[in-house]
Every structure is written in C-alpha cells, then in structure tokens.
Design an enzyme around this catalytic site. Sequence first.
Site, PDB file in Angstrom:
ATOM      1  N   GLY A  20       0.845  -1.201   0.000  1.00  0.00           N
ATOM      2  CA  GLY A  20       0.000   0.000   0.000  1.00  0.00           C
ATOM      3  C   GLY A  20       0.872   1.240   0.000  1.00  0.00           C
ATOM      4  O   GLY A  20       1.995   1.200  -0.494  1.00  0.00           O
ATOM      5  N   GLY A  21       0.377   2.305   0.571  1.00  0.00           N
ATOM      6  CA  GLY A  21       1.091   3.580   0.591  1.00  0.00           C
ATOM      7  C   GLY A  21       2.446   3.445   1.243  1.00  0.00           C
ATOM      8  O   GLY A  21       3.476   3.471   0.570  1.00  0.00           O
ATOM      9  N   ALA A  23       3.274   0.786   3.381  1.00  0.00           N
ATOM     10  CA  ALA A  23       3.497  -0.546   3.971  1.00  0.00           C
ATOM     11  C   ALA A  23       3.574  -1.589   2.878  1.00  0.00           C
ATOM     12  O   ALA A  23       2.986  -1.432   1.809  1.00  0.00           O
ATOM     13  CB  ALA A  23       2.358  -0.879   4.929  1.00  0.00           C
ATOM     14  N   LYS A  24       4.326  -2.647   3.182  1.00  0.00           N
ATOM     15  CA  LYS A  24       4.388  -3.810   2.284  1.00  0.00           C
ATOM     16  C   LYS A  24       3.914  -4.991   3.127  1.00  0.00           C
ATOM     17  O   LYS A  24       4.269  -5.071   4.314  1.00  0.00           O
ATOM     18  CB  LYS A  24       5.852  -4.009   1.831  1.00  0.00           C
ATOM     19  CG  LYS A  24       6.061  -5.177   0.896  1.00  0.00           C
ATOM     20  CD  LYS A  24       7.546  -5.338   0.530  1.00  0.00           C
ATOM     21  CE  LYS A  24       8.017  -4.224  -0.394  1.00  0.00           C
ATOM     22  NZ  LYS A  24       9.284  -4.601  -1.082  1.00  0.00           N
ATOM     23  N   ASP A 132     -12.584   4.463   7.829  1.00  0.00           N
ATOM     24  CA  ASP A 132     -12.044   4.216   6.487  1.00  0.00           C
ATOM     25  C   ASP A 132     -12.619   2.917   5.935  1.00  0.00           C
ATOM     26  O   ASP A 132     -11.899   2.092   5.378  1.00  0.00           O
ATOM     27  CB  ASP A 132     -10.505   4.171   6.511  1.00  0.00           C
ATOM     28  CG  ASP A 132      -9.915   4.349   5.112  1.00  0.00           C
ATOM     29  OD1 ASP A 132      -8.708   4.078   4.933  1.00  0.00           O
ATOM     30  OD2 ASP A 132     -10.676   4.734   4.189  1.00  0.00           O
TER      31      ASP A 132
END
Length: 336
Positions: A20-21, A23-24, A132
Amino acid sequence: VEEYNEIARHYRIKETVGSGGFAKVKRAVHLPTGETVAIKIMDKVALGADLPRVKTEIEAMKNLHHHHICRLYQVVETSRKIFMVLEYCSGGELFDYIVQRDRLSEIESRAFFRQIVSAVTYMHYLGYAHRDLKPENLLIDDEQNLKLIDFGLCAKPKGGMSDQLYTCCGSPAYAAPELIAGKSYMGNEADLWSMGVLLYALLNGFLPFDDDNIGMLYRKIKSGKYDTPDWLSSESLILLKQLLQVDPKRRITVDELLNHVWITKEMGVPVEWNSKYQTSVLDDDVVTEMSVHRKVSRETMKAELEKWNYDYLTAAYFLLLKKKTSGRPVRLQMTL
Ligand SMILES: O=C(Nc1ccc2c(c1)CNCC2)c1ccc(F)cc1
C-alpha cells in the site's frame, strides 16, 4: 538485513501479497507452530508524519478481538522498521472479489454485509469508529469470512462516541457528506454512511458517487443522489436509502441495522455482534503446551502471557489457539 534478523528467527518470510502507501505485506510462516501469517512491514523514515497512524492502529488492534476483525499477533520494532504480524486472509480483498464477479447477488451481499455490521457494531460498542470502511479494507479468509483491516484512521474519542471528530480522513468516495463538508461529525454516523456505500458496491459492482474530479465527486455525495439499477430489490432500495441519508441525524443507527428486515431476510436471526473470542481467560491446553515447551511452570507461563506484550509469546499463544479452534494439534515445533 540486521533489520530482519529479529523477525527471521521465528518466521520464514515468503512472497509479497500487497503493498500500500507506506506498507508492504508479505506472507510468512510462524516456525514454532507452522501457521501462515501476514507481516506488514513499514519503514519508520518513509512513514514520516504518518508514524502516529501506525501507533494508533497498533493500540486499537490490541483492544479489538473479534472474528470479523483481522487479529494482531505480534509487533516487532527495530531501529528502522516496524513489523506487524497479522492474521493471514488467503482470499485477498473484497474489492477484487466483487470486481471478478461484476456484482454479487443479494443473498451473497447479505452474507458479507452481516459480517461487516457485526465487526462495526463491536467497534462502536467499544467506543471506536473505523472511519475508512471500504472493500479494500475488508479481506476474505480461507473460510469466506470477512476480516476488517487498517485501523490507522480509527478514532476512539476521549469522551466516548458522543465526542465529535474533526479531522477529515478516509477515502473520498466513501466519505460521509458531513465529513467532507468540514463540519464536526460523529464517527459512528460517518461509518454508517460508508457502510451504505459498501452495500451499494456489493450489490452493483460500482460506486454510488463517483467522479474523477474531486469537486464533482463532493457535489454528488452532498446531493445524496445515486442511480438505482433495476436489479435492486425494493428492500435493498429501502436499506440503501436509510444508510445513504445526507442528514446524519436521519441516518439509520447500528441498533436499527442489527435486526433490519433486509438484514434478517431468509436468515431469521439478527446480527450477532459479540466477539466469539474469549481473550480474558487463557486456554488451558495452550498454556500447558507452552509451559512444557519452555520448561516453566504453568503459573509462570500464565503470568508472562497475561502481560500481553504482543511479543513472541503472544504470537505463539494466539497461533496455537487458532490451531486448536481449527481442529489442528496444539503443538509447538521448535524452541520458541
Ligand atoms: O493476508 C493479507 N493479504 C493477502 C493475503 C493473500 C492474498 C492477498 C492478500 C491478495 N492476493 C491473493 C492472496 C493481509 C492480512 C492483513 C493485513 F493487514 C493486510 C493483508
């Protein structure tokens, strides 16, 4: 390399399953139990101002123990990295599941939506708002159960749910009108709107409010007007209308949702939102296996476990418990 030594002692890290933004996420095997986990890896320097979001997520997940909320097993922090060891969800994102099928039937949508209602009601009951909610944040496990993830934006207002929230956050297409209007808003009411957008996405395979231009998107959200394809049943239309109410005070509440006629149709029972997990009492079989394995007394092992440090002990406990509930032997393979 030395960053990974700490984690590599107890986990065999496999392929990347998501990035993601900041994080892996990698699949990994917990060596002492053989269980598969997901490890979310974050670089503290790259995180920058987002570091508090990670702390928020970790603290929230330590308090959220529910069968439809992704379980946090362990946290490892090194000088440069933060590793979160999480429940593995082999089915991936609900988002991809819907896209692959164009849209879901009302029956399948109901099965999934009831699980979402269960997780969100549980959170609200504990004083948390997710803020979210979207199909990307709902994962499917190997038994077709949904698991809610990503608590980086969740809020636990000091004064409980009645406290108003101000920060604008989440993904625009799922954001409630009052939230994008910059007004103060109630986290739980905003979550109900997002659940309306989610239900619409399940039933239709596209979003109720969508536009490449953010200004146009906001106008559509504030209008509260959306298409109603002819495959939607009249009951589905009624529930969508109650969730996608522009005025948060007229919006349906979770209490009304639990036994709503659409929710209980063909199911006969309201949504059970209490957690199936019993974390207050330690499981005897697991304590026994762990105390024998570490050659300490049960009392010593219980005292260690009850610190809930989210270290290797916490991970071994939760993963052994998961083995037990899945009917697999409660056995540890190597020295912890
Ligand atoms: O398990 C996860 N993701 C996952 C696992 C398997 C697969 C995917 C994602 C996506 N492709 C199909 C296979 C996962 C778990 C927790 C989390 F916070 C984030 C991701």
